[in-house]
Write a protein that holds these residues in place. Structure first.
Motif, mmCIF file in Angstrom:
data_model
loop_
_atom_site.group_PDB
_atom_site.id
_atom_site.type_symbol
_atom_site.label_atom_id
_atom_site.label_comp_id
_atom_site.label_asym_id
_atom_site.label_seq_id
_atom_site.Cartn_x
_atom_site.Cartn_y
_atom_site.Cartn_z
ATOM 1 N N LYS A 1 14.653 -30.212 -9.673
ATOM 2 C CA LYS A 1 13.863 -29.328 -8.808
ATOM 3 C C LYS A 1 14.624 -28.955 -7.547
ATOM 4 N N LEU A 2 14.363 -27.741 -7.096
ATOM 5 C CA LEU A 2 14.936 -27.231 -5.858
ATOM 6 C C LEU A 2 14.214 -27.863 -4.676
ATOM 7 N N ASN A 3 14.969 -28.443 -3.764
ATOM 8 C CA ASN A 3 14.375 -29.107 -2.612
ATOM 9 C C ASN A 3 13.892 -28.083 -1.572
ATOM 10 N N GLU B 1 24.313 -25.412 -7.703
ATOM 11 C CA GLU B 1 25.631 -25.999 -7.928
ATOM 12 C C GLU B 1 25.656 -27.458 -7.501
ATOM 13 N N ALA B 2 24.959 -27.787 -6.421
ATOM 14 C CA ALA B 2 24.907 -29.171 -5.957
ATOM 15 C C ALA B 2 24.217 -30.066 -6.985
ATOM 16 N N SER B 3 23.117 -29.596 -7.557
ATOM 17 C CA SER B 3 22.407 -30.388 -8.560
ATOM 18 C C SER B 3 23.237 -30.561 -9.826
ATOM 19 N N THR C 1 13.831 -35.227 -12.936
ATOM 20 C CA THR C 1 14.268 -35.682 -11.629
ATOM 21 C C THR C 1 14.081 -34.540 -10.635
ATOM 22 N N ALA C 2 14.606 -34.703 -9.429
ATOM 23 C CA ALA C 2 14.515 -33.667 -8.396
ATOM 24 C C ALA C 2 15.532 -33.972 -7.316
#
Length: 294
Positions: free
Chosen positions: A76-78, A90-92, A47-48
């Motif tokens: 993945k990092l946006n 932390e958000a992911s 996912t991302a």
């Protein structure tokens, strides 16, 4: 040699060859797809943050009942979060409902502002340095880091300064977009390739290609199985077929052992028909160009 069921990352971790992709999966369908896939033998989910479906992926993981340690989970990092790497992690983790991520990728070498414009005052190399810092300081939260959509040019620039060699480069790969130069470079550097859009795209012309169909008839499988199996038959490759349909999720996991002649025929497709399915308009930013898939 027979198709592989897993590859070994440069960290020593084992990554399943075939994973469930979730890019472009419609909201409301991802949770079921993840749950169904995990209940039926998949152990790799991709996912991302940019897909905006991490909560659904997390819900599907939980609903499957499969132990977290039995699943290889990639996100993945946006682009708009490249100045805020620790917070983005932390958000992911929170959205996915998991204490750790098996593989965290920089989605594109393209920092952006929150309104989707190029953040030209920030260098994506600083993003990688921040990802390295998080990875080295918190191995209990991030098991491996890597990149996505990196050409040779960007990989070379990265490796000149990197403390940590990317474990994976996730790129578009299929017979009409082989990216041979990227594949060769990554193999020399011990970087695993993950193929997204292995069928080409939704309603891809590859599914009607006579070479693909001839090989599919040879093994009595649908054309999609040949396109997915192509990557499983290459050393150091993993592949992410995407579907939200139960029957296709099951079928996509059926890998065929291809011959060298089969693979050579599939590689020749690009000589007469090549295309790229993923080409966001902003990839021309700051010289960030991606060549044709020859």
């Amino acid at each position: 040699m027979p198709a592989t069921t897993s590859v070994t990352l440069n960290t020593g971790a084992i990554m399943p060859t075939v994973g469930l992709g979730t890019w472009k999966s419609a909201p409301g369908e991802v949770e079921h797809a993840v749950e169904f896939a995990l209940k039926n033998g998949y152990t790799h989910i991709d996912t991302a943050a940019a897909y905006q479906n991490e909560p659904e992926v997390g819900q599907g993981l939980k609903a499957s009942g499969v132990p977290r340690e039995s699943v290889f989970l990639t996100t993945k990092l946006n682009n708009p979060d490249q100045r805020h790497v620790p917070q983005a992690l932390e958000a992911s983790l929170s959205k996915l409902g998991t204490p750790y991520i098996d593989l965290w990728l920089m989605h594109w070498p393209a920092p952006m502002t929150k309104d989707g414009k190029a953040d030209k005052a920030y260098d994506w190399l600083d993003t990688w340095k921040s990802m390295e810092d998080v990875y080295l300081a918190h191995p209990e939260k991030v098991k491996a880091i890597g990149v996505s959509n990196f050409s040779v040019e960007f990989l070379e620039r990265l490796l000149k300064v990197a403390k940590v060699v990317p474990a994976v480069n996730q790129i578009e790969l299929h017979p009409s977009c082989p990216q041979d130069d990227v594949v060769e470079y990554c193999q020399k550097k011990g970087i695993i390739l993950t193929a997204y859009s292995p069928l080409g795209s939704d309603n891809s012309p590859l599914l009607k290609n006579p070479v693909v169909n001839k090989i599919a008839d040879k093994y009595s499988v649908p054309p999609a199985n040949i396109l997915i199996s192509l990557h499983a038959n290459k050393p150091g490759h993993t592949v992410l077929p995407k579907s939200v349909t139960n029957a296709r999720i099951l079928n996509n996991a059926k890998i065929v052992d291809l011959t060298e002649e089969d693979i050579a025929e599939l590689h020749k497709i690009n000589e007469t028909h090549h295309f790229r399915a993923c080409h966001p308009a902003w990839t021309g930013w700051g010289g960030l160009g991606f060549p044709d898939c020859k």
